[in-house]
Design a protein around this motif. Structure first.
Motif, short mmCIF file in Angstrom:
data_model
loop_
_atom_site.label_atom_id
_atom_site.label_comp_id
_atom_site.label_asym_id
_atom_site.label_seq_id
_atom_site.Cartn_x
_atom_site.Cartn_y
_atom_site.Cartn_z
N PRO A 140 28.15 37.80 39.54
CA PRO A 140 28.93 36.39 39.85
C PRO A 140 28.07 35.29 39.83
O PRO A 140 28.80 34.17 39.93
CB PRO A 140 29.49 37.00 41.17
CG PRO A 140 29.37 38.28 41.50
CD PRO A 140 28.08 38.93 40.31
N ASP A 165 22.78 37.31 47.38
CA ASP A 165 24.34 37.32 46.74
C ASP A 165 24.31 38.88 46.01
O ASP A 165 25.49 39.34 45.92
CB ASP A 165 24.37 36.05 45.71
CG ASP A 165 24.86 34.72 46.26
OD1 ASP A 165 25.05 34.88 47.48
OD2 ASP A 165 24.55 33.96 45.54
N ALA A 169 26.74 41.50 46.62
CA ALA A 169 28.09 42.05 45.40
C ALA A 169 27.87 43.45 45.31
O ALA A 169 28.80 44.17 44.93
CB ALA A 169 27.66 41.24 44.25
N HIS A 206 38.51 37.64 38.27
CA HIS A 206 38.31 36.26 38.70
C HIS A 206 37.15 35.97 39.30
O HIS A 206 36.66 34.72 39.12
CB HIS A 206 39.83 36.14 39.71
CG HIS A 206 39.58 34.71 40.36
ND1 HIS A 206 40.04 33.75 39.83
CD2 HIS A 206 39.03 34.25 41.47
CE1 HIS A 206 39.91 32.53 40.47
NE2 HIS A 206 39.32 33.02 41.47
N ASN A 207 36.50 37.05 40.01
CA ASN A 207 34.99 36.69 40.36
C ASN A 207 34.05 36.50 39.74
O ASN A 207 32.88 35.96 40.08
CB ASN A 207 34.72 38.00 41.54
CG ASN A 207 34.44 39.08 40.72
OD1 ASN A 207 34.83 39.11 39.78
ND2 ASN A 207 33.51 39.86 41.38
N LYS A 208 34.46 36.47 38.11
CA LYS A 208 33.30 36.05 37.31
C LYS A 208 33.56 34.63 36.48
O LYS A 208 33.02 34.47 35.69
CB LYS A 208 33.26 37.48 36.46
CG LYS A 208 32.80 38.56 36.72
CD LYS A 208 31.12 38.68 37.32
CE LYS A 208 31.03 39.93 37.78
NZ LYS A 208 30.95 40.99 36.87
N ARG A 210 33.51 31.56 37.34
CA ARG A 210 32.35 30.60 37.70
C ARG A 210 31.25 30.73 36.53
O ARG A 210 30.76 29.84 36.00
CB ARG A 210 32.25 30.23 39.18
CG ARG A 210 33.13 29.63 39.59
CD ARG A 210 32.51 28.90 41.20
NE ARG A 210 31.75 30.00 41.98
CZ ARG A 210 30.49 29.37 42.33
NH1 ARG A 210 30.12 28.12 42.22
NH2 ARG A 210 29.89 30.22 43.11
#
Ligand code: GLP
Length: 261
Positions: A140, A165, A169, A206-208, A210
């Motif tokens: 991410p 992070d 994750a 969606h968490n990827k 960015r």
């Protein structure tokens, strides 16, 4: 760079598996030397592995002439631990295909001399003439393999300390506690991946979003190590619709349009 936007995870996985199958089969028609394939772990490639296993059982591809190099492995986690990348790869792929054992390479995160382990890995890749196709995922935070933000673009296989992070994750695989995720990993470098003749990245969810934005539209910068792919002559990202949420509408349409041509 090519960006292929598939409707969902399953169709992304089928596309990625077909890509790998075609490359292996085309290679085998032309060359005697083995096809050298770089491989990732994580949840992104699980669907692709499922499709590859199916293709082997249906006789659509064989891994007898394929040599593999995995991207990374945790330091200090026993190989037989269910979340080691050794276990992962055997569970999802190697136990179900015809790849000769001696062709499989995964970094040993329990080696006595970790620096030597990394240097030997680079030499082994070189001894096969480099990697034909490196398949990868993205964290991410935009990391490729375990090349955390600010890893050098000229980095080679080495030990990396994982960021908070990443440990958060990946804690989903360790009972939810980031403190149980190993602190360090051995990983191929950004340059090791970029030296491959072709790179195929899987990016879903969606968490990827960015990270995908940084990979495609962001500046090339070490804060998002996947952005190095922008300089690769044959870099391909295959993603699902959910991962495109941060792309500009015009970028999204452009890649959709060229795919339809
Ligand atoms: N070292 C791996 C990466 O190689 C992988 O790309 C990333 C994303 O994993 P997932 O596919 O589970 O989101 O996770 C780990 O950190």
């Amino acid at each position: 760079m090519r960006l292929l936007i598939k409707p969902d995870y399953d169709r992304m996985s089928v596309y990625a598996a077909d890509y790998v199958i075609n490359r292996i089969n085309e290679h085998n028609k032309r060359y005697d030397r083995p096809f050298v394939l770089g491989l990732p772990t994580g949840s992104s490639p699980i669907g692709m592995y499922r499709e590859l296993v199916k293709a082997v059982s249906e006789g659509r591809v064989s891994f007898r002439n394929v040599v593999t190099f995995n991207m990374d492995e945790y330091v200090g986690l026993p190989e037989e631990h269910s979340e080691s990348y050794h276990s992962f790869m055997h569970r999802h792929l190697f136990d179900h295909i015809d790849c000769p054992k001696e062709n499989i390479h995964i970094l040993n995160g329990n080696a006595d001399d970790l620096m030597k382990e990394c240097a030997d890995y680079e030499k082994a890749i070189e001894s096969y003439g480099g990697i034909d196709l490196f398949v990868g995922g993205i964290g991410p935070d935009g990391h490729i393999a375990f090349n955390e933000p600010y890893s050098s673009f000229s980095s080679r296989t080495r030990i990396k300390t994982l960021t908070k992070d990443t440990r958060i994750a990946n804690s989903r695989f360790f009972g939810g506690n980031p403190d149980d995720v190993p602190q360090c990993a051995l990983t191929v470098g950004v340059a090791t991946v970029m030296d491959a003749r072709e790179v195929l990245i899987l990016c879903n969810g969606h968490n990827k979003a960015r990270a995908l934005y940084a990979a495609v539209e962001g500046p090339i910068c070490q804060a998002w190590t996947i952005s190095a792919l922008q300089n690769h002559p044959r870099g391909v990202i295959v993603c699902d619709e959910n991962a495109t949420d941060e792309l500009k509408v015009s970028t999204y349409r452009y890649f959709k349009d060229i795919e339809n041509l």
